[in-house]
Design a protein around this motif. Structure first.
Motif, PDB file in Angstrom:
ATOM      1  N   GLN A 193       1.642  -6.620   2.977  1.00 11.73           N
ATOM      2  CA  GLN A 193       0.457  -7.662   2.756  1.00 11.73           C
ATOM      3  C   GLN A 193      -0.899  -7.249   3.787  1.00 11.73           C
ATOM      4  O   GLN A 193      -2.118  -7.292   3.161  1.00 11.73           O
ATOM      5  N   ILE A 194      -0.593  -6.788   4.762  1.00 10.70           N
ATOM      6  CA  ILE A 194      -1.567  -6.586   5.785  1.00 10.70           C
ATOM      7  C   ILE A 194      -2.032  -5.233   6.006  1.00 10.70           C
ATOM      8  O   ILE A 194      -2.758  -4.751   6.512  1.00 10.70           O
ATOM      9  N   ASN A 195      -1.088  -4.119   5.322  1.00  4.34           N
ATOM     10  CA  ASN A 195      -1.210  -2.706   5.447  1.00  4.34           C
ATOM     11  C   ASN A 195      -1.437  -2.009   4.203  1.00  4.34           C
ATOM     12  O   ASN A 195      -0.614  -1.710   3.581  1.00  4.34           O
ATOM     13  N   GLU A 196      -2.840  -1.591   3.767  1.00  2.00           N
ATOM     14  CA  GLU A 196      -2.758  -1.036   2.531  1.00  2.00           C
ATOM     15  C   GLU A 196      -2.485   0.279   2.510  1.00  2.00           C
ATOM     16  O   GLU A 196      -1.668   0.860   1.427  1.00  2.00           O
ATOM     17  N   TRP A 197      -1.992   0.870   3.573  1.00  5.79           N
ATOM     18  CA  TRP A 197      -1.341   2.177   3.679  1.00  5.79           C
ATOM     19  C   TRP A 197       0.408   2.119   3.125  1.00  5.79           C
ATOM     20  O   TRP A 197       0.534   3.058   2.343  1.00  5.79           O
ATOM     21  N   VAL A 198       1.030   0.986   3.259  1.00  2.94           N
ATOM     22  CA  VAL A 198       2.269   0.980   2.875  1.00  2.94           C
ATOM     23  C   VAL A 198       1.980   0.678   1.297  1.00  2.94           C
ATOM     24  O   VAL A 198       3.027   1.370   0.773  1.00  2.94           O
TER      25      VAL A 198
END
Length: 774
Positions: free
Chosen positions: A190-195
């Protein structure tokens, strides 16, 4: 009085030997117990990769994220799969309380698989909600005191409010996972677009994947079904294959060479177990030597007991019983000494070892040590003394014989041989450490500090950098994806003329401006990245190892291919030692790109260190007020690369000295008794005109021969053993031909000092007193 002296030597020698054995075995047992508290450890595996490049098969444990979902349906023997991050420190805030604690991002299967015990919460549901946080008891106490933390809110990294849904018991120190709290993988997505961007990316090896099988016996079948998963998804360049690595071997067998296990901590466990046994044997030898040497004193006792009907078996049991009593007394003293030394020992080995007197294992081990020691120390004297014939002993005509003398000499040779090997090992390890410590690092590690690159600092990095530089406390600073003491990323790079079949992986540094200036890295050709060149966003810098590999004669301006794009080579820097200090520096490239990571700051060498740190702290807190100022010195981080071998050196040094001490104590007793036995001979020789130096030489020569024999045997053996030990290091010292002889001379001098001291006392005695009874 003499009897007390020999008893003191026996008990003190055994006590010191047992103390050494207990301390070593506490460390060994702790290492062997790693992850054993996990109920299903035999069924849990980590997904590893074997891949072909650099002319060999390389193994590592970071894999692409899509592996997580793919493994769930890859084989019916896989009952569960979990994904985690690598564990980093995060800021936790409750009210005015702010603390930095280590956390893992983990998928909801994690606690069901590894079964870390929960004080509050259900392992099946505790990680279902993305806004959940699961904390350990110690973290709960630090944040909430004695209050029940369930459903309380904790702010993480000054940006996300999460609800406590579970409390874990303290994670044991001998766990492969070290954390203070857990965050859900859903929350990370939810908080990290990289994931999210990497959910379908089979080319990014950045995640940890764990599997639970229904039965360990099905491991080979599961491996066969998943090994080509990467190739099936287009990753064919390195011919990568998955394999499953059992949790039971993570700690002790973590080294791989050419795709196969190649030792690890198990080598140190085996080494110190052998040292513990040897030291105990040395202590037992003292007991055996003194007991057999004093056999004449007990010969009449044996004769009288046998003449009164005692069987040999009864006498054997008596002497073994005496050995058991002495050993038990020595063990009690050893336990008291161990308890006194444990705090210092724990500091040295960086563990929290303790003696659990309520543990059945402790008492079994204790009884084992007592039984082993008493039998080893007492068996030979018991069988030897009980063999005396009563008629001969009662007539006073007992001949101690060559067998007992030869046995004592052999045992003394063994003692000194072990001492020589331990001392040689200590010096060789010291030289190996010093050799790698004195390698050219390629950068200046003095007055360099590293600070975490938080989101707030990232937003205001230019302003932060300008203010720090203007403060006068900082000479230069930069940011990079990894600190100077490690490499967190590796990638392939192509260059003109590269053979198609050549596969070489390059260490990868993504950085901001002023990297080489801050680190003190020498630029050999070209230049560093500069704000004066807008085109540097597509530029690349390589190290000397990379240039040597590529064989470019005029490298500056060459177009290199990286991630499908062309980049212009603008500089060549000196080799920098970032990874293993025991290996050659790998090819490396640097690009101007912000992947986050670590801020590195070079403090002004002309200012007081503490004043500079305080100034830096105040400025960083201005831009990052929520976080405590946490930093690390680069030279301290560099020293951590030597933790294991320095621990080996420290322990080997201490135990080598103690082994020599025990050996010399035994020698002192043996020489003293020999001098006592030859009192009348010495008296006669003095009456006939023998000098004190001549008498000292008479007594000393036999023991000198024994030490020389010990050196002749142990010298070549120690060279062979240590040469084998050093083979594990690609960069290693050569053992100097003169080193072992010098160690032998030093040991001989110690022995001669003791022998000469006792011989001098005997030679100085009044011959009238020694001959009066004749």
């Amino acid at each position: 009085m003499k009897k007390r002296f020999y008893t003191f030597i026996n008990i003190s020698g055994l006590s010191v030997g047992i103390v050494c054995s207990i301390l070593i075995m506490l460390w060994v047992v702790d290492e062997l117990a790693y992850d054993k508290f996990i109920p299903k450890s035999d069924r849990l595996y980590q997904v590893w990769v074997n891949a072909e490049f650099d002319g060999k098969i390389n193994s590592w444990r970071s894999v692409p994220l899509p592996t997580y979902e793919a493994m769930k349906t890859a084989d019916h023997h896989i009952t569960s799969a979990a994904v985690t991050g690598w564990g980093f420190d995060h800021l936790l805030t409750v009210g005015e309380t702010r603390i930095m604690k280590k956390a893992y991002y983990a998928s909801e299967e994690f606690l069901e698989m590894f079964e870390f015990p929960l004080v509050y919460g259900d392992k099946k549901t505790v990680m279902d909600d993305p806004s959940s946080i699961i904390i350990t008891e110690s973290t709960a106490k630090a944040l909430f005191g004695s209050e029940n933390p369930i459903n309380k809110i904790i702010r993480v990294d000054d940006s996300n409010d999460l609800k406590v849904t579970g409390v874990l018991k303290h994670v044991p120190s001998n766990s492969s996972f070290e954390f203070d709290f857990l965050l859900t993988w859903k929350h990370r997505a939810q908080i990290n677009e990289w994931v999210v961007d990497n959910q379908d990316n089979w080319g990014n090896y950045s995640f940890q994947i764990f599997l639970e099988l229904d039965d360990p016996q099905n491991k080979a079948a599961v491996e066969a079904s998943v090994k080509d998963m990467l190739i099936e998804h287009g990753e064919v360049d390195m011919h990568p294959q998955y394999f499953l690595y059992t949790m039971e071997r993570w700690r002790l067998y973590s080294n791989f060479e050419n795709g196969k296990e190649n030792g690890g901590m198990i080598e140190y466990v085996q080494l110190f177990t052998i040292i513990a046994v040897f030291i105990l044997v040395i202590a037992c030898i003292n007991f055996m030597n003194l007991a057999t040497a004093r056999s004449e004193k007990r010969a009449k006792e044996v004769g009288i007991r046998k003449s009164m009907g005692s069987k040999r078996s009864h006498l054997i049991m008596q002497f073994l019983g005496e050995s058991f009593v002495i050993t038990t007394l020595a063990f009690i003293i050893a336990i008291l000494i161990t308890l006194a030394l444990l705090p210092f020992y724990n500091d040295m080995v960086d563990k929290q070892l303790e003696i659990d007197f309520l543990s059945a294992n402790f008492w079994m081990l204790s009884l084992g040590i007592i039984f082993f020691t008493s039998m080893l120390a007492g068996s030979y004297p018991a069988f030897y003394l009980s063999s005396f014939k009563p008629v001969t002993t009662l007539k006073g005509k007992i001949a101690l014989g060559k067998s007992a003398g030869l046995s004592r000499k052999a045992l003394v040779v063994l003692q000194f041989g072990v001492a020589i090997i331990l001392m040689t090992g200590t010096i060789i390890i010291y030289q190996q450490v010093e050799m790698v410590k004195n390698r050219d690092l390629g950068y200046d590690k003095e007055r360099l500090i590293m600070v975490d690159y938080t989101q707030e600092l990232k937003k205001n990095f230019k302003s932060l950098k300008n203010e720090l530089l203007q403060s006068g406390s900082v000479e230069s600073m930069t940011v990079s994806n990894s600190g100077i003491t490690s490499v967190n990323s590796n990638n392939f790079l192509s260059w003109p003329g590269k053979p198609e079949d050549l596969k070489v992986i390059f260490s990868t540094i993504t950085t901001e401006y002023d990297y080489t200036e801050t680190m003190g890295i020498k630029i050999l050709e070209g230049r560093d990245f500069s704000e004066d060149f807008a085109s540097d966003s597509n530029a690349i810098i390589v190290n000397k190892a990379a240039l040597d590999l590529m064989g470019l004669e005029d490298p500056i301006g060459t177009q290199l291919e990286l991630w499908g794009d062309k980049r212009t080579l603008i500089g060549v820097v000196d080799n920098v030692l970032m990874e293993s200090v025991y290996r050659d520096v790998k090819p490396l490239f640097m690009v101007l790109q912000d992947w986050g990571g670590t801020i590195t700051i070079r403090l002004n060498k002309n200012q007081n260190l503490q004043a500079s740190l305080q100034n830096v702290e105040s400025i960083i807190k201005k831009f990052n007020p929520a976080y405590p100022f946490d930093f690390s010195f680069v030279d301290v981080e560099f020293e951590k690369k030597f933790n294991t071998i320095i621990l080996t050196r420290k322990l080997a040094s201490i135990f080598a000295v103690l082994a020599i001490f025990i050996t010399c104590m035994g020698l002192l007793g043996l020489v003293s008794y020999t001098a006592e036995q030859r009192t009348k001979e010495i008296g006669i020789r003095k009456v006939l005109g023998a000098t004190v130096p001549g008498l000292i030489s008479l007594i000393s020569k036999d023991f000198t021969k024994l030490v020389l024999i010990a050196f002749a045997v142990s010298g070549p053996l120690s060279w062979w053993l240590l040469d084998k030990y050093l083979e594990r290091y690609p960069l290693r010292i050569d053992i100097a031909w003169w080193l072992i002889p010098i160690i032998g001379i030093v040991i001989l001098c110690f022995a001669l000092l003791i022998v000469t001291f006792q011989a001098h006392k005997a030679a100085q005695a009044n011959p009238v007193k020694s001959l009066r009874s004749e």
